[in-house]
Design a protein around this motif. Structure first.
Motif, short mmCIF file in Angstrom:
data_model
loop_
_atom_site.label_atom_id
_atom_site.label_comp_id
_atom_site.label_asym_id
_atom_site.label_seq_id
_atom_site.Cartn_x
_atom_site.Cartn_y
_atom_site.Cartn_z
N SER A 41 0.72 -1.29 -0.26
CA SER A 41 -0.04 -0.13 -0.02
C SER A 41 0.65 1.07 0.01
CB SER A 41 -0.96 0.10 1.18
OG SER A 41 -0.35 0.15 2.42
N TRP A 42 2.26 1.26 0.21
CA TRP A 42 2.99 2.17 0.30
C TRP A 42 3.27 2.79 -1.08
CZ3 TRP A 42 7.75 3.33 -2.23
CH2 TRP A 42 8.45 4.43 -1.88
N THR A 43 3.12 4.24 -1.20
CA THR A 43 3.41 4.96 -2.35
C THR A 43 4.47 6.08 -2.31
OG1 THR A 43 1.68 6.49 -1.83
CG2 THR A 43 1.30 4.58 -3.01
N PRO A 44 5.31 6.27 -2.91
CA PRO A 44 6.52 7.08 -3.02
C PRO A 44 6.25 8.68 -2.27
CG PRO A 44 6.79 6.14 -5.10
CD PRO A 44 5.24 5.69 -4.50
N ASP A 45 4.82 9.01 -2.74
CA ASP A 45 4.59 10.43 -1.91
C ASP A 45 4.25 10.43 -0.69
OD1 ASP A 45 2.24 9.14 -2.04
OD2 ASP A 45 1.05 10.39 -3.45
N GLN A 46 4.29 8.97 -0.02
CA GLN A 46 4.19 9.22 1.35
C GLN A 46 5.55 9.48 2.06
OE1 GLN A 46 1.53 6.01 3.02
NE2 GLN A 46 1.60 5.31 0.86
N GLY A 47 6.76 9.52 1.21
CA GLY A 47 7.80 9.57 1.81
C GLY A 47 8.45 8.27 2.47
N ILE A 48 9.65 8.51 3.21
CA ILE A 48 10.09 7.29 3.76
C ILE A 48 10.48 7.47 5.17
CG2 ILE A 48 12.27 8.31 3.58
CD1 ILE A 48 13.50 5.18 2.75
N LEU A 49 10.60 8.52 5.89
CA LEU A 49 10.78 8.63 7.41
C LEU A 49 9.66 7.91 8.23
CD1 LEU A 49 12.02 12.48 7.31
CD2 LEU A 49 13.32 10.27 7.61
N LYS A 50 8.42 8.09 7.94
CA LYS A 50 7.45 7.46 9.00
C LYS A 50 7.32 6.00 8.80
CE LYS A 50 3.22 8.09 6.17
NZ LYS A 50 2.05 9.16 6.11
N PHE A 51 8.08 5.64 7.86
CA PHE A 51 8.12 4.12 7.59
C PHE A 51 9.29 3.35 8.11
CE2 PHE A 51 5.27 5.93 4.36
CZ PHE A 51 3.91 5.12 4.77
N LEU A 52 10.23 4.22 8.79
CA LEU A 52 11.42 3.58 9.33
C LEU A 52 11.42 3.60 10.97
CD1 LEU A 52 14.01 5.34 6.97
CD2 LEU A 52 13.28 3.11 6.62
N SER A 53 11.95 2.80 11.53
CA SER A 53 12.04 2.56 12.83
C SER A 53 13.13 3.37 13.36
CB SER A 53 12.15 1.24 13.39
OG SER A 53 13.44 0.65 13.05
N ASP A 54 13.00 3.61 14.50
CA ASP A 54 14.26 4.38 15.27
C ASP A 54 15.57 3.62 15.20
OD1 ASP A 54 12.37 6.28 16.40
OD2 ASP A 54 12.26 5.47 18.26
N GLU A 55 15.49 2.47 15.05
CA GLU A 55 16.72 1.56 15.01
C GLU A 55 17.04 1.85 13.61
OE1 GLU A 55 18.56 -3.06 14.82
OE2 GLU A 55 16.45 -2.59 15.34
N ASP A 56 16.19 1.97 12.61
CA ASP A 56 16.65 2.09 11.10
C ASP A 56 17.31 3.46 11.09
OD1 ASP A 56 15.37 -0.39 10.55
OD2 ASP A 56 13.46 0.70 9.90
N LYS A 57 16.54 4.35 11.77
CA LYS A 57 17.20 5.90 11.66
C LYS A 57 18.61 6.12 12.18
CE LYS A 57 12.44 7.58 11.20
NZ LYS A 57 11.31 8.54 11.86
N ASP A 241 32.10 -3.18 -0.03
CA ASP A 241 32.70 -2.33 1.24
C ASP A 241 31.69 -1.21 0.99
OD1 ASP A 241 34.36 -4.14 2.32
OD2 ASP A 241 36.07 -3.49 1.11
N GLY A 242 32.38 -0.07 1.97
CA GLY A 242 31.56 1.10 1.94
C GLY A 242 30.35 0.94 3.17
N ASP A 243 30.11 2.21 3.41
CA ASP A 243 28.75 2.17 4.67
C ASP A 243 27.91 3.17 4.60
OD1 ASP A 243 29.96 4.68 6.40
OD2 ASP A 243 31.62 3.46 5.75
N HIS A 244 26.71 2.95 5.23
CA HIS A 244 25.83 4.14 5.08
C HIS A 244 25.07 4.37 3.61
CE1 HIS A 244 27.46 4.58 9.34
NE2 HIS A 244 26.63 4.80 9.52
N ASN A 245 25.14 3.49 2.85
CA ASN A 245 24.56 3.72 1.56
C ASN A 245 23.18 3.34 1.58
OD1 ASN A 245 27.31 4.23 0.47
ND2 ASN A 245 27.81 2.22 0.76
N SER A 246 22.56 3.79 0.62
CA SER A 246 21.14 3.88 0.53
C SER A 246 20.48 3.32 -1.03
CB SER A 246 20.30 5.17 0.77
OG SER A 246 20.45 5.56 2.36
N VAL A 247 19.90 2.19 -1.32
CA VAL A 247 19.55 2.19 -2.59
C VAL A 247 17.90 2.02 -2.26
CG1 VAL A 247 19.99 -0.35 -2.06
CG2 VAL A 247 19.45 0.31 -4.41
N VAL A 248 16.98 2.81 -2.82
CA VAL A 248 15.65 3.22 -2.72
C VAL A 248 14.91 3.20 -4.12
CG1 VAL A 248 13.81 4.56 -1.50
CG2 VAL A 248 16.13 4.38 -0.46
N LEU A 249 13.76 2.44 -3.97
CA LEU A 249 12.85 2.87 -5.03
C LEU A 249 13.58 2.69 -6.57
CD1 LEU A 249 9.59 3.09 -5.31
CD2 LEU A 249 10.01 5.46 -5.87
#
Length: 321
Positions: A41-57, A241-249
């Motif tokens: 049910s997720w759509t990109p216009d909802q963004g990402i922040l509210k779907f991440l837990s505190d641990e994810d953040k 290798d590398g760290d804190h990388n993001s691959v989204v949508l």
């Protein structure tokens, strides 16, 4: 019979790759059924922040999450905080991008106008620039062929001096029957690969020993020639290798591996992989396996502590994950 033998050899080669993996603990969400419904049910216009837990953040960099949230809600969003002079390259250009980068100042914006732009050699990004394509901008490379021995040239090579650069809105193609690797992100940081398309590449994006790379809203159609033995493999997105990388949508089709998440502390959110051998693999890239622009990827660490959420993977030969 030949087809059965080929897939047998393909299975052996994939096992050899997998043999280099370090088996880390995989943590499954406590209620995956609810998460699957939420993902559908997720759509990109909802963004990402509210779907991440505190641990994810905690696992990510707040500035990067805020950028991803903003560009998902508004794909035309621009970062105006660090925008220099603007240069346009008219359609029909030949080897103009490298010259534009050489002439650019830090934070300058280089725009490929709608139409075809040809490049005959690797373009090196060795300063912080923003490269953007107007709607319908095609960047057409030649002399960047596929490889049978894992020794590659690339279309774009982003060096450590290119930290903070971005590439957005470009259609990457190549005149070779099968193209090699489109973008190599080499030992740098804060690179953004946004809303591009890649057609018939053996590898779309390889990131080596780089941090805070954001890859989002790209469409990748990897070459399927590995399925008939013409090439040994093709890949969509690879982190070594590398760290804190993001691959989204992102959408990736046709690779041996659609998304290969090596390195640590990354975010893998709402990507779609289809018609691959494995849609996604969390695994160490074998040390010494790939040589790209005379750089051999000597991977040091295993894949560790990636957050993988809301992804879809369909119609793969072996498995989705």
């Amino acid at each position: 019979m030949k087809q059965k033998m080929y897939f047998f050899l393909l299975a052996i080669s994939s096992v050899l790759l997998l043999a280099h993996c370090t088996r880390d603990l995989v943590l499954t969400p406590p209620d995956p059924v609810n998460e699957e419904v939420e993902a559908l049910s997720w759509t990109p216009d909802q963004g990402i922040l509210k779907f991440l837990s505190d641990e994810d953040k905690q696992n990510a960099v707040a500035e990067d999450l805020e950028f991803i949230d903003r560009i998902l809600k508004n794909p035309k969003a621009e970062d105006l905080r660090s925008r220099g002079a603007e240069t346009h390259i008219p359609a029909g250009s030949n080897n103009a991008l490298a010259a534009a980068i050489a002439a650019a100042g830090v934070d300058d914006v280089i725009i490929l106008d709608a139409g075809d732009h040809k490049e005959t050699e690797t373009v090196v990004i060795n300063k912080k620039v923003q490269i953007k394509g107007a709607a319908g901008a095609n960047l057409i490379f030649s002399n960047i062929p596929a490889s049978l021995d894992y020794v590659f040239k690339t279309a774009i090579h982003i060096t450590s001096e290119g930290a903070g650069s971005s590439i957005k809105g470009i259609n990457f193609t190549d005149t070779d029957p099968i193209a090699g690797i489109a973008i190599f992100i080499d030992s740098t940081s804060k690179i953004k690969i946004l809303q591009n398309t890649f057609s018939n590449w053996q590898g779309a994006v390889f990131a080596y020993s780089s941090s805070r790379v954001v890859i989002t809203q790209n469409k990748i159609a990897a070459s399927k020639a590995w399925q008939t033995g013409v090439i040994p493999e093709s890949q969509g997105i690879v982190f070594s290798d590398g760290d804190h990388n993001s691959v989204v949508l992102n959408t990736i089709t046709g690779g041996l591996f659609g998304i290969w998440t090596g390195g640590s502390l990354g975010l893998d959110f709402s990507n779609t992989t289809e018609e691959c051998l494995y849609g996604q693999i969390l695994c160490k890239v074998p040390p010494g396996f790939y040589t790209i622009n005379n750089r051999t990827l000597q991977t040091q660490g295993s894949s560790y502590d990636w957050k993988v959420k809301y992804n879809m993977s369909n119609n793969n030969i072996a498995a989705g994950y």
